[in-house]
Motif scaffolding. Structure first.
Motif, PDB file in Angstrom:
ATOM      1  N   LEU A   1      12.414   8.558  -0.175  1.00  0.00           N
ATOM      2  CA  LEU A   1      11.235   8.619   0.321  1.00  0.00           C
ATOM      3  C   LEU A   1      11.004   6.541   0.556  1.00  0.00           C
ATOM      4  CD1 LEU A   1       9.992  11.473  -1.567  1.00  0.00           C
ATOM      5  CD2 LEU A   1       9.362  11.377   0.263  1.00  0.00           C
ATOM      6  N   PHE A   2      12.101   6.255  -0.816  1.00  0.00           N
ATOM      7  CA  PHE A   2      10.823   4.848  -0.417  1.00  0.00           C
ATOM      8  C   PHE A   2      11.614   4.516   0.370  1.00  0.00           C
ATOM      9  CE2 PHE A   2      12.037   0.463  -1.694  1.00  0.00           C
ATOM     10  CZ  PHE A   2      11.082   0.093  -1.920  1.00  0.00           C
ATOM     11  N   ASP A   3      12.258   4.523   0.836  1.00  0.00           N
ATOM     12  CA  ASP A   3      13.487   4.404   2.043  1.00  0.00           C
ATOM     13  C   ASP A   3      12.687   4.470   3.492  1.00  0.00           C
ATOM     14  OD1 ASP A   3      15.612   2.795   0.980  1.00  0.00           O
ATOM     15  OD2 ASP A   3      16.691   3.575   1.622  1.00  0.00           O
ATOM     16  N   THR A   4      11.717   5.780   3.838  1.00  0.00           N
ATOM     17  CA  THR A   4      11.238   6.580   4.815  1.00  0.00           C
ATOM     18  C   THR A   4       9.983   5.932   4.487  1.00  0.00           C
ATOM     19  OG1 THR A   4      11.347   8.604   3.604  1.00  0.00           O
ATOM     20  CG2 THR A   4      12.874   8.079   4.968  1.00  0.00           C
ATOM     21  N   LEU A   5       9.309   5.510   3.467  1.00  0.00           N
ATOM     22  CA  LEU A   5       7.840   5.673   3.422  1.00  0.00           C
ATOM     23  C   LEU A   5       7.141   3.856   3.306  1.00  0.00           C
ATOM     24  CD1 LEU A   5       6.524   8.184   1.090  1.00  0.00           C
ATOM     25  CD2 LEU A   5       6.624   8.533   3.315  1.00  0.00           C
ATOM     26  N   VAL A   6       8.233   2.757   2.741  1.00  0.00           N
ATOM     27  CA  VAL A   6       7.747   2.304   2.396  1.00  0.00           C
ATOM     28  C   VAL A   6       8.484   0.824   2.760  1.00  0.00           C
ATOM     29  CG1 VAL A   6       7.794   0.594   0.750  1.00  0.00           C
ATOM     30  CG2 VAL A   6       7.289   2.421  -0.505  1.00  0.00           C
ATOM     31  N   THR A   7       9.772   1.390   2.912  1.00  0.00           N
ATOM     32  CA  THR A   7      10.813   0.079   3.367  1.00  0.00           C
ATOM     33  C   THR A   7      10.680  -0.234   5.469  1.00  0.00           C
ATOM     34  OG1 THR A   7      12.737   0.512   1.761  1.00  0.00           O
ATOM     35  CG2 THR A   7      13.601  -0.505   3.441  1.00  0.00           C
ATOM     36  N   LEU A   8      10.466   1.582   5.644  1.00  0.00           N
ATOM     37  CA  LEU A   8       9.556   0.864   7.130  1.00  0.00           C
ATOM     38  C   LEU A   8       8.358   0.537   6.910  1.00  0.00           C
ATOM     39  CD1 LEU A   8      10.592   4.676   8.592  1.00  0.00           C
ATOM     40  CD2 LEU A   8      12.133   2.487   8.693  1.00  0.00           C
ATOM     41  N   ARG A   9       7.841  -0.112   6.300  1.00  0.00           N
ATOM     42  CA  ARG A   9       6.528  -0.868   6.571  1.00  0.00           C
ATOM     43  C   ARG A   9       6.845  -2.214   6.557  1.00  0.00           C
ATOM     44  NH1 ARG A   9       1.721   1.733   7.480  1.00  0.00           N
ATOM     45  NH2 ARG A   9       1.545   4.169   7.227  1.00  0.00           N
ATOM     46  N   LEU A  10       7.700  -1.823   5.233  1.00  0.00           N
ATOM     47  CA  LEU A  10       7.785  -3.688   5.436  1.00  0.00           C
ATOM     48  C   LEU A  10       8.464  -4.804   6.309  1.00  0.00           C
ATOM     49  CD1 LEU A  10       9.166  -3.149   1.514  1.00  0.00           C
ATOM     50  CD2 LEU A  10       6.721  -4.993   1.839  1.00  0.00           C
TER      51      LEU A  10
ATOM     52  N   GLU B   1       4.386   5.396  -5.356  1.00  0.00           N
ATOM     53  CA  GLU B   1       3.896   5.503  -6.583  1.00  0.00           C
ATOM     54  C   GLU B   1       3.127   6.792  -7.271  1.00  0.00           C
ATOM     55  OE1 GLU B   1       5.612   4.096  -9.509  1.00  0.00           O
ATOM     56  OE2 GLU B   1       6.775   3.316  -8.304  1.00  0.00           O
ATOM     57  N   ASN B   2       2.413   6.899  -6.645  1.00  0.00           N
ATOM     58  CA  ASN B   2       1.045   8.047  -7.082  1.00  0.00           C
ATOM     59  C   ASN B   2       2.001   9.534  -6.895  1.00  0.00           C
ATOM     60  OD1 ASN B   2      -0.622   6.812  -8.516  1.00  0.00           O
ATOM     61  ND2 ASN B   2      -1.470   6.413  -6.299  1.00  0.00           N
ATOM     62  N   THR B   3       2.502   9.595  -5.189  1.00  0.00           N
ATOM     63  CA  THR B   3       3.662  10.625  -5.619  1.00  0.00           C
ATOM     64  C   THR B   3       4.188  10.917  -6.606  1.00  0.00           C
ATOM     65  OG1 THR B   3       2.912  10.532  -2.687  1.00  0.00           O
ATOM     66  CG2 THR B   3       4.872  11.864  -3.452  1.00  0.00           C
ATOM     67  N   LEU B   4       5.172  10.195  -6.972  1.00  0.00           N
ATOM     68  CA  LEU B   4       6.160  10.700  -8.002  1.00  0.00           C
ATOM     69  C   LEU B   4       5.174  10.829  -9.206  1.00  0.00           C
ATOM     70  CD1 LEU B   4       8.989   7.420  -7.360  1.00  0.00           C
ATOM     71  CD2 LEU B   4       8.579   9.903  -6.326  1.00  0.00           C
ATOM     72  N   ASN B   5       4.703   9.992  -9.627  1.00  0.00           N
ATOM     73  CA  ASN B   5       4.172  10.026 -10.414  1.00  0.00           C
ATOM     74  C   ASN B   5       2.753  11.482 -10.895  1.00  0.00           C
ATOM     75  OD1 ASN B   5       4.390   8.275 -11.854  1.00  0.00           O
ATOM     76  ND2 ASN B   5       2.892   7.033 -11.459  1.00  0.00           N
ATOM     77  N   HIS B   6       2.970  12.252  -9.150  1.00  0.00           N
ATOM     78  CA  HIS B   6       2.405  13.919  -9.416  1.00  0.00           C
ATOM     79  C   HIS B   6       2.703  14.912  -9.000  1.00  0.00           C
ATOM     80  CE1 HIS B   6      -1.655  11.134  -9.907  1.00  0.00           C
ATOM     81  NE2 HIS B   6      -2.573  12.101  -9.731  1.00  0.00           N
ATOM     82  N   GLY B   7       3.939  13.901  -8.634  1.00  0.00           N
ATOM     83  CA  GLY B   7       4.861  15.663  -8.059  1.00  0.00           C
ATOM     84  C   GLY B   7       6.506  15.288  -9.061  1.00  0.00           C
TER      85      GLY B   7
ATOM     86  N   GLY C   1       1.061  -1.593   0.471  1.00  0.00           N
ATOM     87  CA  GLY C   1      -0.214  -0.132   0.212  1.00  0.00           C
ATOM     88  C   GLY C   1       0.906   1.532  -0.116  1.00  0.00           C
ATOM     89  N   ALA C   2       1.982   1.233   0.666  1.00  0.00           N
ATOM     90  CA  ALA C   2       2.793   2.517   0.920  1.00  0.00           C
ATOM     91  C   ALA C   2       3.844   2.511  -0.302  1.00  0.00           C
ATOM     92  CB  ALA C   2       3.640   2.412   1.897  1.00  0.00           C
ATOM     93  N   ASP C   3       3.853   1.334  -0.517  1.00  0.00           N
ATOM     94  CA  ASP C   3       4.889   1.468  -2.853  1.00  0.00           C
ATOM     95  C   ASP C   3       3.706   2.045  -3.300  1.00  0.00           C
ATOM     96  OD1 ASP C   3       7.500   1.084  -3.940  1.00  0.00           O
ATOM     97  OD2 ASP C   3       5.881  -0.752  -4.638  1.00  0.00           O
ATOM     98  N   TYR C   4       2.621   1.784  -3.009  1.00  0.00           N
ATOM     99  CA  TYR C   4       1.172   2.343  -4.384  1.00  0.00           C
ATOM    100  C   TYR C   4       1.215   4.090  -4.348  1.00  0.00           C
ATOM    101  CZ  TYR C   4      -2.747   2.877  -6.933  1.00  0.00           C
ATOM    102  OH  TYR C   4      -4.279   3.554  -6.909  1.00  0.00           O
ATOM    103  N   ALA C   5       1.752   4.494  -2.932  1.00  0.00           N
ATOM    104  CA  ALA C   5       1.132   5.522  -2.573  1.00  0.00           C
ATOM    105  C   ALA C   5       1.964   6.479  -2.984  1.00  0.00           C
ATOM    106  CB  ALA C   5       0.872   5.622  -0.983  1.00  0.00           C
TER     107      ALA C   5
END
Length: 88
Positions: A53-62, A36-42, A30-34
């Motif tokens: 961003l990946f390390d702080t948003l996705v890797t920590l959740r995983l 990706e959306n952040t990257l595409n829109h930002g 879910g964090a990876d999906y969010a």
């Protein structure tokens, strides 16, 4: 008592971590999906910032609590965790 929480980690009394690492995997996806959306829109182009961003948003959740539950995961499930990282 079936489980207790310790620093946000739900510790099951039977020490079977199936539910927990499944939740971590789903949260990571879910964090990876969010992410990706952040990257595409930002329109973020800086690779260093994307990695941060990946390390702080996705890797920590995983990987939250992986020191405790990581040894009980089958190889097939580890592949799913790796696939999230490979997607990045």
């Amino acid at each position: 008592m079936e489980s207790f929480k310790y620093f946000g980690l739900e510790v099951p009394s039977n020490h079977r971590w199936n539910e927990y690492y499944t939740c971590c995997l789903e949260a990571g996806k879910g964090a990876d999906y969010a992410f990706e959306n952040t990257l595409n829109h930002g329109e973020i182009e800086c690779w260093v910032f994307k990695k941060y961003l990946f390390d702080t948003l996705v890797t920590l959740r995983l990987s939250y609590g992986v020191e405790v539950w990581g040894s009980s995961i089958p190889k097939s499930t580890w592949k799913e965790f790796e696939n999230v990282q490979k997607h990045f």
